[in-house]
Scaffold this motif. Structure first.
Motif, PDB file in Angstrom:
ATOM      1  N   GLY A  36      13.855  -3.703 -33.097  1.00  0.00           N
ATOM      2  CA  GLY A  36      14.366  -5.065 -33.161  1.00  0.00           C
ATOM      3  C   GLY A  36      13.306  -6.051 -33.626  1.00  0.00           C
ATOM      4  N   LEU A  37      12.061  -5.850 -33.200  1.00  0.00           N
ATOM      5  CA  LEU A  37      10.983  -6.723 -33.654  1.00  0.00           C
ATOM      6  C   LEU A  37      10.759  -6.578 -35.149  1.00  0.00           C
ATOM      7  N   ALA A  38      10.758  -5.366 -35.619  1.00  0.00           N
ATOM      8  CA  ALA A  38      10.563  -5.144 -37.049  1.00  0.00           C
ATOM      9  C   ALA A  38      11.657  -5.831 -37.852  1.00  0.00           C
ATOM     10  N   ALA A  39      12.884  -5.743 -37.365  1.00  0.00           N
ATOM     11  CA  ALA A  39      14.001  -6.377 -38.064  1.00  0.00           C
ATOM     12  C   ALA A  39      13.874  -7.895 -38.064  1.00  0.00           C
ATOM     13  N   ALA A  40      13.207  -8.448 -37.037  1.00  0.00           N
ATOM     14  CA  ALA A  40      13.028  -9.900 -36.939  1.00  0.00           C
ATOM     15  C   ALA A  40      11.782 -10.380 -37.666  1.00  0.00           C
ATOM     16  N   GLY A  41      11.109  -9.489 -38.366  1.00  0.00           N
ATOM     17  CA  GLY A  41       9.912  -9.865 -39.107  1.00  0.00           C
ATOM     18  C   GLY A  41       8.676 -10.031 -38.253  1.00  0.00           C
ATOM     19  N   VAL A  42       8.668  -9.406 -37.082  1.00  0.00           N
ATOM     20  CA  VAL A  42       7.517  -9.493 -36.184  1.00  0.00           C
ATOM     21  C   VAL A  42       6.532  -8.382 -36.509  1.00  0.00           C
TER      22      VAL A  42
END
Length: 458
Positions: free
Chosen positions: A22-28
Motif C-alpha cells: 500500500g505504501l508503494a502504491a501511495a508513492g511512499v
C-alpha cells in the motif's frame, strides 16, 4: 518435511506485506520508525518502503543505550541500562502506520521495543503506557480517554545561539486574529496535513507569547494519545520547514516569558459512561473519578520528574502564568496544577480533568502511563479530594508550590513507591539517571543558557 506457520503469524506477515504494498502504491519510499527516549527526544530509524514488512516481522536493530541519552546527546548510565553492549528490535505498530502529508514520499509508524529473543523490553515506554491501560481495564473495568494540547513557538529561519534576537514571523497580540491573518497559509497547511493523516483537530489558535500557537486533537486511549502527540508535533515541524520556519516545542524559548506547555486532558469511562460527570462527588464527578484524581494530585510532586523533565521546565513552571505551579486543584482554575472541567448544561460526555504542570519535553508515553498509575493507586486507596482552590494562589498565599527545580522533583520521584512499582526497576532507574545527569549538566547555567541549549532540541 517443512513446518507450517501458525495462523496468527501468517495473518500478521500477510498484513505487513499488504501495508508495504500500500505504501508503494501511495508513492511512499521511506518509513520513519520512532520512539521517544527518557529525555523526551523523538528518536528514529527509517526503512525503505519495500523493507517495512521485514521490519514488522523481524524488527530493526537499535541499542538500548538511548534510554540513558541526555538532551545534548551525551549519555549517562543506570543500574540496568547503559554502555555500548546489547541490542533491541524495533517493531512498528502497523495499526498506526500513517502516510505523512507534509513529507511527500514518507510514512511514519511508532515502534514497540523488544529483546533479541522477542520478549518485551522492560524499559519500553510505549509498552509501559499500554500496560497501565490494561491494568485500568482489568482492575477497575475502566478505559481512559486522553489528549495532549500541543503548544509551540515558531521563528523565521533557524533558532539562534544564546544572546541573539529571535525573528518572530508575527506581530499580532496574544490570542489575536492578526496572527491568524499573518500566518493563515501556514496554519491552513497544518490543518490540511493533519486532516489528510486522519487526525481530528478540535481547535487551533494563537497563544500568549510571541510566535506561539496551540493545537488540540480529539481524545484517544493512553497509547493512542501519546502516538498522536508525536505525530502532531512532527507534522507541525515538517510544515514549518516547508514555510521557511522553525518550530520549537521546548518548555521555554526565551526565559522570562510564558513557555510551551504539554497539558494532558483525561476522562474515565465505563460501559459508555463518563465517570467525570453524573455523580455525587465534587462538581458532578463520580466517587471513582474523585478517587482517581485524588491519586493523581497526591503524586503530582513525583510526577513532575516525568512531565516536567528538564531544568528548562522549571523556567516555565512559574506562578501567575497559567502553568499549574501550585499543588492544588480547582474548577476551571487555570493556576492550579489539576484543573477540572465540569460538564456544560445539555452537553454529556465532555467533563474532564486537565494536568497543567507538564510540558512537551516529556515523553508522552511516560506521561500517560505514570498518570494512569497514580490514578489507579488513588482508586485502590480512595480518599476525597481536598477543598478546591480558586483565584491566583500567588496572590492569596493559600496553596503550596510544586517542586521549583528538577533536583527537588527527582527526590520526590525516587521516593514514590507508586511510580517505582508501575515503571519497574529498569525503566524507573533509567528515568532517574537521566534526570540526575541533566540536573548536573545545567548546574550553574543561567536561564538564558538553559533556554538556548534546549529550545532547538524539542
Amino acid at each position: 518435511m517443512g513446518t507450517s506457520r501458525n495462523a496468527p503469524q501468517e495473518e500478521s506477515e500477510d498484513g505487513a506485506r499488504g501495508a508495504a504494498a500500500g505504501l508503494a502504491a501511495a508513492g511512499v519510499h521511506g518509513t520513519a520508525l520512532t520512539w521517544v527516549d527518557n529525555a523526551g527526544i523523538t528518536r528514529v530509524k527509517a526503512v525503505p518502503a519495500g523493507r517495512l514488512a521485514e521490519a514488522a516481522e523481524r524488527g530493526v536493530g537499535m541499542s538500548p543505550v538511548f534510554d540513558v541519552y541526555l538532551v545534548d546527546d551525551s549519555a549517562t548510565t543506570s543500574p540496568h541500562i547503559g554502555g555500548p553492549d546489547g541490542d533491541l528490535r524495533l517493531r512498528p505498530d502497523l495499526d498506526r502506520l500513517t502516510v505523512l502529508a507534509a513529507q511527500p514520499g514518507w510514512a511514519w509508524a511508532p515502534v514497540n521495543r523488544y529483546e533479541q529473543d522477542g520478549t518485551p523490553y522492560a524499559a519500553c515506554q510505549r509498552q509501559f503506557a499500554a500496560r497501565m491501560a490494561g491494568r485500568a481495564r482489568d482492575e477497575q473495568g475502566i478505559e481512559l480517554r486522553m489528549g495532549f494540547e500541543t503548544e509551540w513557538t515558531v521563528v523565521r529561519g533557524r533558532l539562534p545561539q544564546a544572546g541573539a534576537e529571535l525573528d518572530y514571523p508575527v506581530t499580532g497580540p496574544a490570542y489575536g486574529m492578526t496572527r491568524v491573518v499573518e500566518l493563515s497559509d501556514y496554519l491552513r497547511d497544518i490543518l490540511e496535513a493533519l486532516a489528510a493523516q486522519g487526525v481530528e483537530v478540535l481547535q487551533i489558535h494563537p497563544e500568549y507569547s510571541p510566535g506561539q500557537f496551540e493545537l488540540s486533537v480529539a481524545p484517544s486511549g493512553p497509547v493512542g494519545a501519546a502516538d498522536l502527540a508525536v505525530l502532531v508535533r512532527e507534522t507541525v515541524r515538517a510544515v514549518s520547514v516547508r514555510h521557511g520556519l522553525t518550530a520549537s516545542f521546548a518548555p521555554v524559548v526565551e526565559p522570562g516569558g510564558v513557555g510551551n506547555g504539554g497539558h494532558l486532558h483525561l476522562s474515565l469511562w465505563r460501559d459508555g459512561r463518563n465517570l467525570c460527570e453524573g455523580g455525587e462527588g465534587p462538581f458532578g464527578m463520580t466517587r471513582e473519578a474523585e478517587a482517581f484524581l485524588a491519586g493523581v494530585l497526591r503524586e503530582l510532586p513525583a510526577l513532575l520528574a516525568i512531565g516536567a523533565p528538564t531544568p528548562a521546565s522549571y523556567l516555565r513552571l512559574r506562578p501567575s502564568r497559567w502553568a499549574g505551579a501550585y499543588h492544588c486543584w480547582g474548577l476551571e482554575a487555570r493556576e492550579t496544577a489539576l484543573r477540572f472541567v465540569a460538564a456544560a448544561p445539555g452537553v454529556s460526555g465532555a467533563a474532564n480533568a486537565e494536568v497543567k504542570c507538564m510540558d512537551a519535553a516529556a515523553n508522552p508515553y511516560l506521561v500517560t502511563g505514570a498518570v494512569l498509575a497514580a490514578g489507579l493507586a488513588g482508586m485502590a486507596d480512595p480518599a476525597p479530594l481536598p477543598p478546591p482552590a480558586s483565584g491566583d494562589p500567588a496572590l492569596t498565599g493559600t496553596q503550596r508550590r510544586l517542586p521549583t527545580s528538577l533536583p527537588v522533583a527527582l527526590g520526590r520521584f525516587e521516593r514514590s513507591a507508586v511510580l517505582r512499582e508501575a515503571l519497574g526497576e529498569p525503566l524507573f532507574g533509567a528515568v532517574a539517571a537521566v534526570r540526575r545527569a541533566e540536573s548536573e549538566l545545567f548546574e550553574g547555567a543561567t536561564p538564558l543558557e538553559i533556554a538556548a541549549a534546549t529550545r532547538g532540541r524539542y
